[in-house]
Design an enzyme around this catalytic site. Sequence first.
Site, PDB file in Angstrom:
ATOM      1  N   ASP A  23       0.762  -1.118   0.104  1.00 14.12           N
ATOM      2  CA  ASP A  23       0.109   0.072  -0.173  1.00 14.12           C
ATOM      3  C   ASP A  23       1.143   1.275  -0.070  1.00 14.12           C
ATOM      4  OD1 ASP A  23      -2.307  -1.638  -0.013  1.00 14.12           O
ATOM      5  OD2 ASP A  23      -2.926  -0.754   2.119  1.00 14.12           O
ATOM      6  N   LYS A  80      -8.102   0.482  -5.012  1.00 10.61           N
ATOM      7  CA  LYS A  80      -9.138  -0.235  -4.251  1.00 10.61           C
ATOM      8  C   LYS A  80     -10.524   0.701  -4.804  1.00 10.61           C
ATOM      9  CE  LYS A  80      -6.940  -1.423  -0.078  1.00 10.61           C
ATOM     10  NZ  LYS A  80      -7.142  -2.849  -0.292  1.00 10.61           N
ATOM     11  N   GLY A 213      -3.285  -7.357   8.348  1.00  8.61           N
ATOM     12  CA  GLY A 213      -2.419  -7.322   9.431  1.00  8.61           C
ATOM     13  C   GLY A 213      -0.954  -7.824   9.529  1.00  8.61           C
ATOM     14  N   GLY A 234      -0.213  -3.528   3.805  1.00  3.87           N
ATOM     15  CA  GLY A 234      -1.096  -2.171   3.827  1.00  3.87           C
ATOM     16  C   GLY A 234      -0.433  -1.300   4.894  1.00  3.87           C
TER      17      GLY A 234
END
Lengths: 291, 186
Positions: A23, A80, A213, A234
Amino acid sequence: MLKGTYRVKTGFAEMFKGGVIMDVTTPEQAEIAEAAGAVAVMALERVPADIRKQGGVARMADPKRIKEIMKAVSIPVMAKCRIGHIAEARVLEALGVDFIDESEVLTPADPFNHIDKWQFKVPFVCGCRDLGEAARRIAEGAAMIRTKGEAGTGNVVEAVRHMRILNDQIRRLRDMSRAELVSYAKELGAPVEVLEMIQELGRLPVVNFAAGGIATPADAALMRMLGADGVFVGSGIFKSENPEKRARAIVLATTHYDDPELLAEVSEDLGEPMPGIAIEEIPQEQLMQYR
Amino acid sequence: MRIGVVAVQGDVREHLRALERLEVEAVPVRRPAELEGLAGLILPGGESTAIWRLLKWSGLVEPIEELHRAGVPLFGTCAGMVLLAKEIVNWPERFFGFIDIAVERNASGRQVDSFETEVEVAGIGTVPAVFIRAPYIRRAGPGVEILAEHRGQPVMARQGTVLVASFHPELTDDLRVYELFLKMCG
């Protein structure tokens, strides 16, 4: 000459295997990701940890931001859209993003349906928590799957949960008779034809990454040990103290997940990881994975 | 015959499967020791920048250079072709540089422009070809044999022991391009 075929879409996803998709929110971060060996970047306005903190409605990123990131790097750029938001998906396709993540990290736009992804030339990746969800997304045309985990937490437990469940269900499916498979399809809410395909292959018919996570090289290695083809990271990189070093360490750990000595070496002195959240501390309605 | 597939990142499984269908011993390579005894080595599709960094950080660049000097044939598809090319016209880095061609990365465009088609390969005939954000050959040196073109654009070439393709034979069931490479491997 055929564009946007299922083979072209799923074949592209095969190219990501063994890799890390990171990300990023700025062109500078995208360049850091590329230099660290990312196979693609996910262009966002806010990483999941900030979306979680700030609340409100999370939408597709500003096209200007996405275009800046596309210009900054030579590797594929993903973006996204909200679950079921066909118009956001069309915008992203028009921008020329290489992959769309129909993502639970953003606020869902359609309370009933996901996007009919067969209608698009651009490939889609979708999240899943179990085999039923994976099979439904594949039936809708997803060219790649990722287990959901719980994004923005820096806590790998949900990613592990979803991968364990998926593996267990595929294992059970493998030995089922035709009658059992049909009954199992009903139990999972999954299309029979997709389950038949998975039974024949003994795995999902598309690439499956882990997400949600992953914050350390060991987290990435763990997900690979559990069978993930690669990982999405992320908030884990750019919310940590030393993104460059951590990004590279996660890339190496994803490839050499079965080499404990190398894992020890790359895990050393990475600075502070992103702060983590215990899943029990998150109110049920704020969990993204149930979207 | 034992053929290696560079397995630090990319569509390794597809190459291994194609080799196994040809009843060749196929070995994924992530460590220098795994290069021993290979009759040939394949560099798969994937992200060339990621694969190159992983090769460097895994200590594989020099051993692969030695393999090439020892005359072991190499075959690169898509990213693998970028890694083997002498020059990359739109990227500041140069990778192995074993074949005298200049390639343009992502020359076929972004993913929405990726496509499948058929190409005519010299000595083989028509093969299905999947082009994914594919590199094209923009210049080829005098010792380079162009084996296939797509719309006038060279997409497959050979020089000595090095074979490259812009497209992905590993994503189709047609094994003839592999047979061509295996012939080079003896």
